[in-house]
Design an enzyme around this catalytic site. Structure first.
Site, short mmCIF file in Angstrom:
data_model
loop_
_atom_site.label_atom_id
_atom_site.label_comp_id
_atom_site.label_asym_id
_atom_site.label_seq_id
_atom_site.Cartn_x
_atom_site.Cartn_y
_atom_site.Cartn_z
N HIS A 58 -26.28 -6.82 -0.43
CA HIS A 58 -27.35 -6.97 -1.42
C HIS A 58 -28.64 -7.34 -0.71
O HIS A 58 -28.64 -7.80 0.45
CB HIS A 58 -26.98 -8.06 -2.43
N GLU A 60 -30.66 -9.82 -1.07
CA GLU A 60 -30.75 -11.22 -0.65
C GLU A 60 -29.95 -11.48 0.62
O GLU A 60 -30.41 -12.15 1.55
CB GLU A 60 -30.25 -12.15 -1.76
#
Length: 340
Positions: A58, A60
């Site tokens: 992802h 992040e």
């Protein structure tokens, strides 16, 4: 009206949005993130689970990994994480483990959000680190890039339902898995009369559909992916695949591919583009297809593709009927006079 968010938060979220667009350009769900320390971006990342075959990739997580490497420390307690979409449980947990001082996100995620929507890991006082959370920064812009992406994907899925003619082949999505292709920019049509039900493909990087594009046509040994660099530029660009090439439908019989037919496909496609194209860019070997075109023609050297990308749309010999036919028909063409 004065924004409730600081100029600093807005500015860094705009940088995260650029990362989200990079994800979209790569065919990934458009989520982007940046890590900031002392007012400086030290790392960035965007969604990449499809391309990397990694469910943890992802935006992040990718940004956190890059930041930890940049600082040589797995603790990021003096840093702020900016992300365009509310973090999921995995990414919220990663942010807590990294001990971020702050997490700032844009759009909420009502299905998987773990910073207040479905649950709020950051509000659990039993966790041994507390991270300050700010949500809603440029929320509309962050939501729009996601909405645009999924609207385009739905449109593509609808077009993929167009019945394939018995005398043609279509490249399966699986043949493109893991390749660095701007699939979020893909468009298809079967509406041109000359196509007689075949599906035509092109990439279109325009943010504003009212801007006149430059159209790029592949050479004999390539397809629209040759112009990936042009598609990443600020210039409005369409990169087209003729029938039998790239991601367009591929008539299986060599005899189906005639110069006049391909020239008519090109002519009808260019006439369908609105606003009218600025110019057509292609290599000289394609000159016999261009005799009746009224727009300016710019001769270019078609960029070479890595073998894996060049061959991806053609999993077997049957898919190669178009390139084989035109390579013979256009052998030793006589180019028209210079037009640019």
């Amino acid at each position: 009206m004065t924004s409730q968010y600081s100029p600093e938060d807005i500015g860094f979220m705009q940088l995260a949005l650029r990362q989200a667009q990079a994800a979209a350009d790569a065919g990934e769900v458009p989520v982007g993130a940046v890590v900031v320390r002392a007012g400086q971006v030290i790392a960035s990342g965007h969604n990449a689970p499809l391309g990397s075959h990694d469910p943890t990739a992802h935006a992040e997580v990718n940004a956190i990994r890059a930041a930890a490497q940049a600082l040589g420390n797995y603790r990021l307690d003096d840093c702020t994480l900016y992300v365009t979409l509310e973090p999921c449980t995995m990414c919220s947990g990663a942010a807590l483990h990294a001990r971020f001082k702050r997490v700032v996100f844009g759009a909420t995620e009502p299905k998987t959000g773990a910073a207040g929507s479905v649950l709020n890991l950051f509000a659990d006082e039993q966790i041994n680190h507390q991270t300050q959370v700010t949500g809603g920064v440029l929320a509309d812009a962050c939501a729009k890039v996601l909405q645009d992406f999924f609207e385009l994907r739905r449109a593509q899925q609808q077009l993929s339902k167009v019945a394939l003619r018995e005398d043609a082949l279509r490249t399966a999505d699986s043949a493109l898995a893991g390749l660095d292709l701007p699939l979020a920019l893909s468009h298809f049509t079967a509406d041109l009369p000359v196509l007689d039900g075949l599906r035509l493909h092109w990439f279109d990087n325009r943010q504003d559909s009212q801007v006149a594009p430059h159209v790029y046509l592949h050479g004999l040994d390539g397809w629209s992916a040759q112009y990936a660099a042009n598609l990443q530029s600020l210039e409005p660009v369409i990169a087209l695949d003729l029938p039998g090439f790239g991601l367009s439908d591929k008539p299986k019989k060599v005899a189906a591919h005639r110069i006049a037919w391909h020239a008519q496909v090109l002519s009808e496609f260019l006439a369908s583009v609105q606003p009218a194209p600025v110019a057509l860019h292609t290599s000289r070997e394609m000159a016999p297809l261009l005799a009746k075109l009224a727009l300016p023609i710019h001769w270019v050297e078609s960029p070479a593709l890595p073998t894996v990308l060049r061959d991806a749309p053609y999993p077997d010999r049957g898919h190669m009927a178009g390139p084989r036919a035109l390579s013979t028909l256009l052998a030793a063409p006589t180019p028209p006079p210079e037009r640019s």
